[in-house]
Design a protein around this motif. Structure first.
Motif, PDB file in Angstrom:
ATOM      1  N   PHE A 468       0.892  -1.280  -0.102  1.00 45.64           N
ATOM      2  CA  PHE A 468      -0.072  -0.193  -0.020  1.00 45.64           C
ATOM      3  C   PHE A 468       0.949   1.340   0.024  1.00 45.64           C
ATOM      4  CE2 PHE A 468      -2.843   2.917   2.607  1.00 45.64           C
ATOM      5  CZ  PHE A 468      -3.521   3.441   1.285  1.00 45.64           C
ATOM      6  N   PRO A 469       1.743   1.279   0.753  1.00 45.13           N
ATOM      7  CA  PRO A 469       2.494   2.613   0.840  1.00 45.13           C
ATOM      8  C   PRO A 469       3.324   3.116  -0.602  1.00 45.13           C
ATOM      9  CG  PRO A 469       3.150   1.266   2.794  1.00 45.13           C
ATOM     10  CD  PRO A 469       2.377   0.419   1.935  1.00 45.13           C
ATOM     11  N   GLY A 470       3.849   1.977  -1.364  1.00 40.72           N
ATOM     12  CA  GLY A 470       4.150   2.554  -2.903  1.00 40.72           C
ATOM     13  C   GLY A 470       3.070   2.795  -3.608  1.00 40.72           C
ATOM     14  N   TYR A 471       1.882   1.915  -3.396  1.00 40.75           N
ATOM     15  CA  TYR A 471       0.831   2.423  -4.132  1.00 40.75           C
ATOM     16  C   TYR A 471       0.484   3.691  -4.168  1.00 40.75           C
ATOM     17  CZ  TYR A 471      -3.683   1.272  -6.463  1.00 40.75           C
ATOM     18  OH  TYR A 471      -4.743   1.024  -7.340  1.00 40.75           O
ATOM     19  N   VAL A 472       0.356   4.210  -2.882  1.00 39.68           N
ATOM     20  CA  VAL A 472       0.167   5.394  -2.537  1.00 39.68           C
ATOM     21  C   VAL A 472       1.044   6.545  -2.991  1.00 39.68           C
ATOM     22  CG1 VAL A 472      -0.055   7.167  -0.760  1.00 39.68           C
ATOM     23  CG2 VAL A 472      -1.399   5.069  -0.495  1.00 39.68           C
ATOM     24  N   LYS A 488      -7.169   4.347  -0.136  1.00 47.77           N
ATOM     25  CA  LYS A 488      -7.557   3.199   0.911  1.00 47.77           C
ATOM     26  C   LYS A 488      -8.505   2.210   0.409  1.00 47.77           C
ATOM     27  CE  LYS A 488      -7.933   5.501   5.006  1.00 47.77           C
ATOM     28  NZ  LYS A 488      -8.011   5.750   6.348  1.00 47.77           N
ATOM     29  N   GLU A 489      -9.778   2.849   0.103  1.00 41.20           N
ATOM     30  CA  GLU A 489     -10.935   1.855  -0.277  1.00 41.20           C
ATOM     31  C   GLU A 489     -10.295   1.114  -1.611  1.00 41.20           C
ATOM     32  OE1 GLU A 489     -15.302   1.794  -1.605  1.00 41.20           O
ATOM     33  OE2 GLU A 489     -14.592   3.606  -0.531  1.00 41.20           O
ATOM     34  N   GLU A 490      -9.738   1.849  -2.688  1.00 42.22           N
ATOM     35  CA  GLU A 490      -9.473   1.350  -4.053  1.00 42.22           C
ATOM     36  C   GLU A 490      -8.549   0.231  -3.636  1.00 42.22           C
ATOM     37  OE1 GLU A 490      -8.146   4.278  -6.881  1.00 42.22           O
ATOM     38  OE2 GLU A 490      -6.296   3.106  -7.216  1.00 42.22           O
ATOM     39  N   PHE A 492      -7.531  -1.766  -0.815  1.00 43.97           N
ATOM     40  CA  PHE A 492      -7.736  -2.657   0.138  1.00 43.97           C
ATOM     41  C   PHE A 492      -8.669  -3.512  -0.684  1.00 43.97           C
ATOM     42  CE2 PHE A 492      -5.062  -0.450   3.034  1.00 43.97           C
ATOM     43  CZ  PHE A 492      -4.585  -1.425   3.737  1.00 43.97           C
ATOM     44  N   SER A 493      -9.845  -2.966  -1.029  1.00 46.51           N
ATOM     45  CA  SER A 493     -10.916  -3.899  -1.799  1.00 46.51           C
ATOM     46  C   SER A 493     -10.387  -4.652  -2.942  1.00 46.51           C
ATOM     47  CB  SER A 493     -12.141  -2.862  -2.280  1.00 46.51           C
ATOM     48  OG  SER A 493     -11.653  -1.804  -3.274  1.00 46.51           O
ATOM     49  N   ALA A 494      -9.332  -4.155  -3.749  1.00 47.82           N
ATOM     50  CA  ALA A 494      -8.642  -4.843  -4.975  1.00 47.82           C
ATOM     51  C   ALA A 494      -7.679  -5.712  -4.395  1.00 47.82           C
ATOM     52  CB  ALA A 494      -8.115  -3.711  -5.824  1.00 47.82           C
ATOM     53  N   ALA A 495      -6.935  -5.690  -3.101  1.00 48.12           N
ATOM     54  CA  ALA A 495      -6.073  -6.577  -2.731  1.00 48.12           C
ATOM     55  C   ALA A 495      -6.806  -7.733  -2.055  1.00 48.12           C
ATOM     56  CB  ALA A 495      -5.089  -5.928  -1.897  1.00 48.12           C
ATOM     57  N   TYR A 496      -7.867  -7.269  -1.130  1.00 41.59           N
ATOM     58  CA  TYR A 496      -8.237  -8.332  -0.094  1.00 41.59           C
ATOM     59  C   TYR A 496      -9.702  -9.012  -0.609  1.00 41.59           C
ATOM     60  CZ  TYR A 496      -4.503  -7.288   2.843  1.00 41.59           C
ATOM     61  OH  TYR A 496      -3.207  -6.910   3.272  1.00 41.59           O
ATOM     62  N   GLY A 497     -10.413  -8.148  -1.305  1.00 42.70           N
ATOM     63  CA  GLY A 497     -11.685  -8.540  -1.701  1.00 42.70           C
ATOM     64  C   GLY A 497     -12.725  -8.303  -0.592  1.00 42.70           C
ATOM     65  N   GLU A 501     -12.595  -4.390   4.588  1.00 41.27           N
ATOM     66  CA  GLU A 501     -12.839  -3.546   5.644  1.00 41.27           C
ATOM     67  C   GLU A 501     -12.291  -3.912   6.932  1.00 41.27           C
ATOM     68  OE1 GLU A 501     -16.356  -3.262   2.872  1.00 41.27           O
ATOM     69  OE2 GLU A 501     -15.268  -4.757   3.886  1.00 41.27           O
ATOM     70  N   ARG A 502     -12.410  -5.082   7.060  1.00 42.11           N
ATOM     71  CA  ARG A 502     -11.785  -5.667   8.689  1.00 42.11           C
ATOM     72  C   ARG A 502     -10.281  -5.598   8.651  1.00 42.11           C
ATOM     73  NH1 ARG A 502     -12.076 -11.008   8.916  1.00 42.11           N
ATOM     74  NH2 ARG A 502     -13.053 -11.501   6.938  1.00 42.11           N
ATOM     75  N   VAL A 503      -9.511  -5.847   7.288  1.00 45.04           N
ATOM     76  CA  VAL A 503      -8.373  -5.791   7.106  1.00 45.04           C
ATOM     77  C   VAL A 503      -7.688  -4.362   7.458  1.00 45.04           C
ATOM     78  CG1 VAL A 503      -6.372  -6.184   5.762  1.00 45.04           C
ATOM     79  CG2 VAL A 503      -8.091  -7.768   5.578  1.00 45.04           C
TER      80      VAL A 503
END
Length: 638
Positions: A468-472, A488-490, A492-497, A501-503
């Motif tokens: 995530f940090p490098g993505y940002v 954040k939403e973009e 984590f929703s893509a990485a974890y499906g 939100e829990r992650v």
């Protein structure tokens, strides 16, 4: 559905590669599609996508235009690289996500109708300089995967440190800091062959190549260096007079050529140094930006009578002007990057650049805190007086800005920040949310700081728990409109499906309990507040089930990988958190034992999570900065 992808026959390799990438992804996105490259005989029902480049130089500003309907359309770029950036943006608009390096991490959606291929977007890069500098320990595959990821995020450059980036690969192939893996043979000749493949990958994508940095001083002394290791050989008589005189002696600084400064008042030094830079530029025409730095240590500046007559920075500018003269006489247009770092934070008072257009200013606040972002002010006061070989490095952000503002009164050309959030600080943030937010805040302030971009000096294997940090960093360097909350939403929703939100909540809590500065040795080792925070973190991790089983049936293979990393990260956090807790309590022997157990675990499992965690680097930082110690060789418990 038949999709034709057209591009001019004379296109450069980045445009050709863009067509290949568009073809690869569309073949997955559109079920039962037929993808044809450069077929000029398009049928009336075909979808025709044209790629076009305005042909500007590759060091020009990046911009693209996407105008696609259900029948097709055009993706154009200001230069060849921008066409590739535009293709990745088009794929993003279709729903593709690239959460980490390596195609195994990609999220590719499924579309079924022509209308779903429609997209429209025009973007110009927010900042000119957007890159990453190699650090840590890396296989060739790690580096190539990372380079492949760069344009997907909007980056435009990659920095191969040193004249030959030997050490950053040798660390991996020699398995330094992991005695459980058998060292492999790796030579400078192999490193040179790998460097050619890396440069080819950069050229294929139109990415700018930055090269060199430290190492020139060792070269002048007769020790071509590609690492920071000490040597036993003394200075040869023919070059001993060229080394800095420190405490009455001219010798290698702590035995390390890379860290040894020169006698910059010596004309032989100036000529030898500048000759080597000019020769390197002749031999490496693909280098866009050549970094010319001095030694990688401070308080080791020459104390001879002639050198004492000038600031180190005045001597530095004189040297750089001589390099410019030689490059100009050779009709070479490579940019020279000069460094604001350690003694060179103090601006010159006598010398001036004779050809400022040749140079790029690079501000490297290596000693800064990462607990906060810059707080910009109208004025910062004067810089502290320079005391030869008695300086201290600025930690506070105001202190660092004092030096930058002083330099900006002197140099008005292009500039960028060279920063280190993912080089050391990130290990102190288990959740990666805080450090990602600091990165985003810093980037949003670059224009106000008078800077034209950012290069991150960092590990390439920094995907635990995620990237995530490098993505940002990449997304915000290119797009000044996107917000941290959107990312954040973009991400984590893509990485974890399902369950993302829990992650996010879990990792945000971890970040709130962590201290980047403590891990990097900027605070007292005995610290009740740090001990209490780590105690709470251990309890939270131990009592908070974050399992990937709920909703797993709705996840992709790539998303399941991120859940696997998260499961490993749980044990990582428990073991490292316990070691930090004991250290902060003042229980050094218990802390050392806990850290030994942590190190044993990461070494045992490195091959399983090789592209996620750089065991060499987390071990080096833990021992050099945090306060742990390397002990007897590990014995595998697997």
């Amino acid at each position: 559905m038949t999709i034709n992808i057209l591009y001019p026959s004379h296109s450069g390799s980045p445009v050709v590669f863009a067509a290949q990438e568009l073809s690869r992804c569309l073949a997955e996105i559109v079920a039962d599609s037929i993808i044809i490259l450069n077929n000029q005989n398009c049928g009336p029902d075909d979808v025709t996508l044209r790629l076009e480049s305005l042909g500007n130089p590759k060091n020009s500003e990046d911009a693209y235009s996407i105008d696609v309907t259900s029948a097709g359309g055009i993706i154009s770029g200001s230069n060849d690289r921008s066409v590739l950036l535009g293709v990745y943006k088009y794929l993003w608009l279709l729903g593709c996500r690239f959460p980490a390096p390596g195609q195994k991490h990609e999220y590719i959606p499924s579309l079924y109708k022509k209308e779903q291929l429609s997209a429209c977007c025009r973007k110009k890069a927010a900042l000119r300089h957007r890159g990453v500098c190699i650090e840590g320990a890396n296989s060739l595959e790690n580096i190539l995967d990372f380079i492949d990821w760069l344009p997907k995020m909007g980056y435009n450059s990659f920095f191969l440190q040193f004249q030959l980036p030997y050490t950053f690969m040798a660390r991996w192939y020699h398995h330094e800091m992991n005695p459980l893996l058998k060292p492999e043979e790796f030579t400078r000749e192999t490193a040179a062959a790998f460097a050619e493949k890396i440069e080819e990958a950069l050229q294929t994508r139109g990415l700018l190549l930055h090269q060199a940095g430290h190492g020139w001083t060792g070269d002048v002394l007769g020790f071509p260096c590609a690492d920071w290791k000490a040597i036993t050989e003394p200075l040869p008589p023919e070059t001993s007079s060229l080394a800095a005189c420190v405490n009455g002696k001219r010798e290698l600084f702590h035995g390390v050529p890379m860290n040894t400064n020169l006698c910059y008042s010596n004309e032989t030094v100036i000529e030898s140094f500048s000759d080597r830079v000019a020769e390197y530029c002749v031999q490496h025409p693909t280098v866009s930006c050549l970094h010319v730095w001095l030694a990688d240590e401070f308080n080791n500046i020459c104390e001879c009578e002639a050198c004492r007559a000038q600031l180190p920075t005045d001597q530095y500018i004189r040297l750089l002007n001589r390099i410019d003269e030689k490059l100009t006489s050779l009709h070479l247009d490579a940019k020279i990057v000069f460094l604001l770092y350690q003694e060179l934070l103090w601006p010159p008072v006598e010398e001036a650049f004779r050809n400022p257009d040749r140079f790029l200013l690079m501000f490297a606040p290596i000693s800064r805190t990462f607990e906060h972002s810059y707080q910009l002010r109208d004025s910062y006061g004067p810089i502290p007086a320079y005391e030869r070989n008695r300086i201290t490095l600025p930690v506070g952000l105001d202190e660092n800005m004092v030096f930058l503002r002083s330099w900006q009164n002197y140099f008005h050309g292009e500039s960028f920040v060279y920063d280190y959030p993912l080089g050391r600080a990130h290990y102190g943030d288990f959740g990666y949310i805080h450090i990602a937010e600091i990165i985003g805040q810093d980037i949003r302030k670059l224009k106000q700081m008078g800077m034209d971009g950012y290069i991150s000096c960092q590990e390439l294997r920094e995907c635990l728990p995620n990237a995530f940090p490098g993505y940002v960093m990449g997304r915000m360097l290119f797009d000044e409109d996107v917000t941290f909350e959107e990312l954040k939403e973009e991400y984590f929703s893509a990485a974890y499906g399902p369950g993302w939100e829990r992650v996010l909540s879990y990792l945000t809590k971890l970040s709130s309990l962590c201290s980047c500065d403590y891990f990097n040795g900027k605070e007292n080792r005995k610290d009740p507040n740090e001990a209490a925070a780590m105690r709470e973190l251990i309890k939270y991790v131990d009592c908070t089930p974050v399992s990937g089983t709920d909703g797993a049936e709705g996840r992709t293979a790539a998303q399941n990988l991120f859940w696997k990393y998260l499961d490993y990260h749980r044990e990582y956090s428990l073991r490292l958190g316990k070691a930090l807790m004991k250290l902060a309590e003042g229980n050094e022997s218990e802390a050392q034992e806990c850290w030994r157990q942590f190190q044993n675990m990461v070494c045992e499992r490195e091959t399983e999570f090789q592209d996620c965690l750089d065991v060499y680097r987390v071990t080096e930082v833990s021992t050099k900065y945090t306060g742990f110690q390397l002990e007897e060789p590990l014995v595998s418990t697997l």
